[in-house]
Design a protein around this motif. Structure first.
Motif, PDB file in Angstrom:
ATOM      1  N   LEU A 203      23.864  32.316  36.424  1.00 37.18           N
ATOM      2  CA  LEU A 203      24.468  31.365  37.091  1.00 37.18           C
ATOM      3  C   LEU A 203      24.464  30.012  36.428  1.00 37.18           C
ATOM      4  CD1 LEU A 203      26.008  30.130  39.673  1.00 37.18           C
ATOM      5  CD2 LEU A 203      23.496  30.653  41.052  1.00 37.18           C
ATOM      6  N   THR A 204      23.309  29.889  36.080  1.00 41.58           N
ATOM      7  CA  THR A 204      23.045  28.453  35.562  1.00 41.58           C
ATOM      8  C   THR A 204      23.724  27.986  34.526  1.00 41.58           C
ATOM      9  OG1 THR A 204      21.097  29.048  34.143  1.00 41.58           O
ATOM     10  CG2 THR A 204      20.283  28.331  36.418  1.00 41.58           C
ATOM     11  N   GLU A 205      23.968  28.806  33.606  1.00 47.49           N
ATOM     12  CA  GLU A 205      24.919  28.757  32.523  1.00 47.49           C
ATOM     13  C   GLU A 205      26.430  28.547  32.949  1.00 47.49           C
ATOM     14  OE1 GLU A 205      24.593  30.733  28.969  1.00 47.49           O
ATOM     15  OE2 GLU A 205      22.507  31.008  29.135  1.00 47.49           O
ATOM     16  N   LEU A 206      26.911  29.373  34.113  1.00 50.95           N
ATOM     17  CA  LEU A 206      28.234  29.132  34.275  1.00 50.95           C
ATOM     18  C   LEU A 206      28.394  27.848  35.131  1.00 50.95           C
ATOM     19  CD1 LEU A 206      28.850  32.830  35.773  1.00 50.95           C
ATOM     20  CD2 LEU A 206      29.984  31.707  34.148  1.00 50.95           C
ATOM     21  N   SER A 207      27.206  27.241  35.853  1.00 48.42           N
ATOM     22  CA  SER A 207      27.528  26.092  36.466  1.00 48.42           C
ATOM     23  C   SER A 207      27.657  24.944  35.593  1.00 48.42           C
ATOM     24  CB  SER A 207      26.424  25.938  37.461  1.00 48.42           C
ATOM     25  OG  SER A 207      26.219  24.649  37.956  1.00 48.42           O
ATOM     26  N   GLU A 208      26.628  24.908  34.344  1.00 47.98           N
ATOM     27  CA  GLU A 208      26.719  23.980  33.301  1.00 47.98           C
ATOM     28  C   GLU A 208      28.066  24.061  32.723  1.00 47.98           C
ATOM     29  OE1 GLU A 208      24.168  22.648  29.200  1.00 47.98           O
ATOM     30  OE2 GLU A 208      23.461  24.552  30.434  1.00 47.98           O
ATOM     31  N   GLN A 209      28.576  25.171  32.091  1.00 46.57           N
ATOM     32  CA  GLN A 209      29.791  25.151  31.490  1.00 46.57           C
ATOM     33  C   GLN A 209      30.886  24.935  32.255  1.00 46.57           C
ATOM     34  OE1 GLN A 209      30.083  28.616  28.917  1.00 46.57           O
ATOM     35  NE2 GLN A 209      27.934  28.940  28.443  1.00 46.57           N
ATOM     36  N   SER A 210      30.928  25.238  33.413  1.00 48.31           N
ATOM     37  CA  SER A 210      32.303  24.938  34.280  1.00 48.31           C
ATOM     38  C   SER A 210      32.248  23.422  34.652  1.00 48.31           C
ATOM     39  CB  SER A 210      32.238  25.818  35.436  1.00 48.31           C
ATOM     40  OG  SER A 210      31.056  25.778  36.491  1.00 48.31           O
ATOM     41  N   GLY A 211      31.033  22.822  34.857  1.00 48.83           N
ATOM     42  CA  GLY A 211      30.970  21.374  35.334  1.00 48.83           C
ATOM     43  C   GLY A 211      30.806  21.633  36.977  1.00 48.83           C
ATOM     44  N   LEU A 212      30.698  22.725  37.571  1.00 48.95           N
ATOM     45  CA  LEU A 212      30.726  22.985  39.267  1.00 48.95           C
ATOM     46  C   LEU A 212      29.165  22.800  39.596  1.00 48.95           C
ATOM     47  CD1 LEU A 212      32.864  25.996  39.701  1.00 48.95           C
ATOM     48  CD2 LEU A 212      33.311  23.750  39.818  1.00 48.95           C
ATOM     49  N   HIS A 213      28.730  21.956  40.593  1.00 49.90           N
ATOM     50  CA  HIS A 213      27.364  22.288  41.170  1.00 49.90           C
ATOM     51  C   HIS A 213      26.943  23.831  41.542  1.00 49.90           C
ATOM     52  CE1 HIS A 213      27.309  18.040  41.661  1.00 49.90           C
ATOM     53  NE2 HIS A 213      28.444  17.827  42.373  1.00 49.90           N
ATOM     54  N   ASN A 214      25.648  23.920  41.419  1.00 48.23           N
ATOM     55  CA  ASN A 214      25.295  25.288  41.613  1.00 48.23           C
ATOM     56  C   ASN A 214      25.554  25.745  42.706  1.00 48.23           C
ATOM     57  OD1 ASN A 214      23.831  25.133  39.230  1.00 48.23           O
ATOM     58  ND2 ASN A 214      21.821  24.795  39.824  1.00 48.23           N
ATOM     59  N   SER A 215      25.571  25.324  43.816  1.00 56.34           N
ATOM     60  CA  SER A 215      26.091  25.919  45.232  1.00 56.34           C
ATOM     61  C   SER A 215      27.448  26.249  45.527  1.00 56.34           C
ATOM     62  CB  SER A 215      25.784  24.932  46.251  1.00 56.34           C
ATOM     63  OG  SER A 215      26.505  23.782  46.256  1.00 56.34           O
ATOM     64  N   THR A 216      28.214  25.330  44.472  1.00 62.78           N
ATOM     65  CA  THR A 216      29.544  25.622  44.726  1.00 62.78           C
ATOM     66  C   THR A 216      29.884  26.875  43.759  1.00 62.78           C
ATOM     67  OG1 THR A 216      30.247  23.164  44.913  1.00 62.78           O
ATOM     68  CG2 THR A 216      32.090  25.067  43.904  1.00 62.78           C
ATOM     69  N   ALA A 217      29.201  26.829  42.661  1.00 60.88           N
ATOM     70  CA  ALA A 217      29.479  28.031  41.498  1.00 60.88           C
ATOM     71  C   ALA A 217      28.859  29.415  42.233  1.00 60.88           C
ATOM     72  CB  ALA A 217      28.594  27.910  40.372  1.00 60.88           C
ATOM     73  N   PHE A 218      27.743  29.439  42.999  1.00 57.97           N
ATOM     74  CA  PHE A 218      27.134  30.361  43.623  1.00 57.97           C
ATOM     75  C   PHE A 218      28.135  31.050  44.759  1.00 57.97           C
ATOM     76  CE2 PHE A 218      24.582  32.055  47.170  1.00 57.97           C
ATOM     77  CZ  PHE A 218      24.047  33.166  46.656  1.00 57.97           C
ATOM     78  N   HIS A 219      28.594  30.134  45.400  1.00 63.07           N
ATOM     79  CA  HIS A 219      29.461  30.762  46.418  1.00 63.07           C
ATOM     80  C   HIS A 219      30.630  31.407  45.947  1.00 63.07           C
ATOM     81  CE1 HIS A 219      27.188  29.485  50.046  1.00 63.07           C
ATOM     82  NE2 HIS A 219      27.215  28.374  49.478  1.00 63.07           N
ATOM     83  N   LEU A 220      31.440  31.045  44.878  1.00 65.53           N
ATOM     84  CA  LEU A 220      32.547  31.690  44.234  1.00 65.53           C
ATOM     85  C   LEU A 220      32.121  32.495  43.561  1.00 65.53           C
ATOM     86  CD1 LEU A 220      34.206  28.308  42.617  1.00 65.53           C
ATOM     87  CD2 LEU A 220      35.054  29.673  44.492  1.00 65.53           C
ATOM     88  N   ILE A 221      31.197  32.719  43.083  1.00 63.69           N
ATOM     89  CA  ILE A 221      30.445  33.958  42.280  1.00 63.69           C
ATOM     90  C   ILE A 221      30.205  34.927  43.152  1.00 63.69           C
ATOM     91  CG2 ILE A 221      28.708  34.863  40.662  1.00 63.69           C
ATOM     92  CD1 ILE A 221      28.780  32.174  39.373  1.00 63.69           C
ATOM     93  N   ARG A 222      29.507  34.691  44.265  1.00 60.53           N
ATOM     94  CA  ARG A 222      29.180  35.702  45.209  1.00 60.53           C
ATOM     95  C   ARG A 222      30.594  36.561  45.944  1.00 60.53           C
ATOM     96  NH1 ARG A 222      25.426  34.503  50.396  1.00 60.53           N
ATOM     97  NH2 ARG A 222      27.359  33.100  50.862  1.00 60.53           N
ATOM     98  N   THR A 223      31.488  35.678  46.050  1.00 57.86           N
ATOM     99  CA  THR A 223      33.037  36.099  46.404  1.00 57.86           C
ATOM    100  C   THR A 223      33.588  36.908  45.579  1.00 57.86           C
ATOM    101  OG1 THR A 223      33.328  34.021  47.976  1.00 57.86           O
ATOM    102  CG2 THR A 223      35.295  35.431  47.328  1.00 57.86           C
ATOM    103  N   LEU A 224      33.434  36.535  44.155  1.00 56.56           N
ATOM    104  CA  LEU A 224      34.065  37.428  43.166  1.00 56.56           C
ATOM    105  C   LEU A 224      33.318  38.532  42.986  1.00 56.56           C
ATOM    106  CD1 LEU A 224      34.843  34.665  40.607  1.00 56.56           C
ATOM    107  CD2 LEU A 224      36.418  35.607  41.666  1.00 56.56           C
ATOM    108  N   GLU A 225      32.000  38.664  43.347  1.00 56.97           N
ATOM    109  CA  GLU A 225      31.215  39.685  43.213  1.00 56.97           C
ATOM    110  C   GLU A 225      31.511  40.894  44.256  1.00 56.97           C
ATOM    111  OE1 GLU A 225      26.494  41.192  42.578  1.00 56.97           O
ATOM    112  OE2 GLU A 225      26.980  39.142  43.267  1.00 56.97           O
ATOM    113  N   ASN A 226      31.852  40.187  45.394  1.00 50.78           N
ATOM    114  CA  ASN A 226      32.098  40.971  46.700  1.00 50.78           C
ATOM    115  C   ASN A 226      33.386  41.766  46.539  1.00 50.78           C
ATOM    116  OD1 ASN A 226      29.540  40.217  47.687  1.00 50.78           O
ATOM    117  ND2 ASN A 226      30.540  38.491  49.085  1.00 50.78           N
TER     118      ASN A 226
END
Length: 270
Positions: A44-67
């Motif tokens: 997640l940390t690398e996804l947030s860094e490479q995308s330019g998204l905040h950790n919380s935003t990236a986390f919620h999107l990733i959790r949805t994509l995982e679900n």
């Protein structure tokens, strides 16, 4: 250089570009990053860094994509991989329309290069169905499923597609296959056909040596998709007086290059 050093962190109230839906654009960006990360996944940390998204935003999107199955975790780690739902969607899109869309310009270019007729075919159970055919003079002839069936045992495209069957599937198909003769060169016994299919599986090149038409020679090679599956056969055919052994060797290399181009367009790695 990490993308984050060049990209400003995006806030939740930043409007989406070109009138798109921002959350979908971000989710698509995350999927692209995961897909390009390779078999070891990406945290997640690398996804947030490479995308330019905040950790919380990236986390919620990733959790949805995982679900919903678009992403999955690698073993028990926190590294993300592309999920099975993506592959299911991709497999569903790999139909004759996709082959026709991507294959038409490839067939056209191949016909221009060789001066011969080119064709693309798929297998439906024991039937070999032409998806499209480019005539030698450059006229595209679309083939409807009805009436566009070719005998598997007497054509290069048919034998190529049969060679990709496993033993059980081949046994099933051959059990009821009519190996009738079209010319004196047609293979009419199961034993001889099996031997030829074994040879084809070693070379990934099939030949029709005047087996359907006494005046026509054909060659065929496989077309692969993103999962490495043979989804079609691409062929070149021409009159026997032009398709001598030396010319067939040249046409085979040209055909392989064209099939590789189509395979890459369908997502094959090589």
């Amino acid at each position: 250089m990490a993308l984050a050093t060049k990209t400003k962190k995006k806030t939740d109230d930043q409007p989406a570009e070109k009138g798109g839906i921002q959350s979908l654009e971000r989710a698509s960006m995350l999927l692209d990053l995961v897909a390009s990360a390779g078999p070891n996944g990406i945290p997640l940390t690398e996804l947030s860094e490479q995308s330019g998204l905040h950790n919380s935003t990236a986390f919620h999107l990733i959790r949805t994509l995982e679900n919903i199955g678009f992403l999955t975790k690698k073993d028990d780690s926190k590294r993300y991989l592309v999920g099975s739902k993506i592959f299911m969607l991709a497999a569903g899109a790999m139909n004759e329309n996709a082959l026709l869309l991507e294959g038409t310009p490839v067939l056209s270019a191949l016909s221009d290069t060789t001066g011969e007729a080119t064709h693309l075919a798929v297998r439906s159970n024991a039937e070999i169905v032409l998806v499209a055919r480019m005539a030698a003079k450059g006229m595209l002839q679309m083939s409807e499923r009805t009436g566009a069936v070719r005998p598997a045992h007497a054509t290069a495209i048919g034998k190529l597609l049969l060679s990709k069957c496993n033993d059980a599937e081949l046994d099933f198909l051959l059990a009821d296959m009519d190996l009738r003769a079209f010319t004196e060169n047609t293979i009419t016994t199961k034993a001889k056909l099996r031997r030829e299919l074994t040879d084809i599986s070693k070379t990934d090149v099939a030949h029709d040596r005047c087996e359907l038409d006494p005046d026509v020679r054909c060659i065929a090679v496989p077309v692969y998709d993103f999962a490495g599956r043979c989804v079609a056969a691409m062929g070149v055919s021409g009159p026997v007086w032009r398709m001598n052994d030396e010319v067939v060797i040249k046409r085979t290399e040209e055909l392989k290059e064209a099939a590789l181009a189509l395979s890459k367009a369908l997502g094959a790695s090589s």
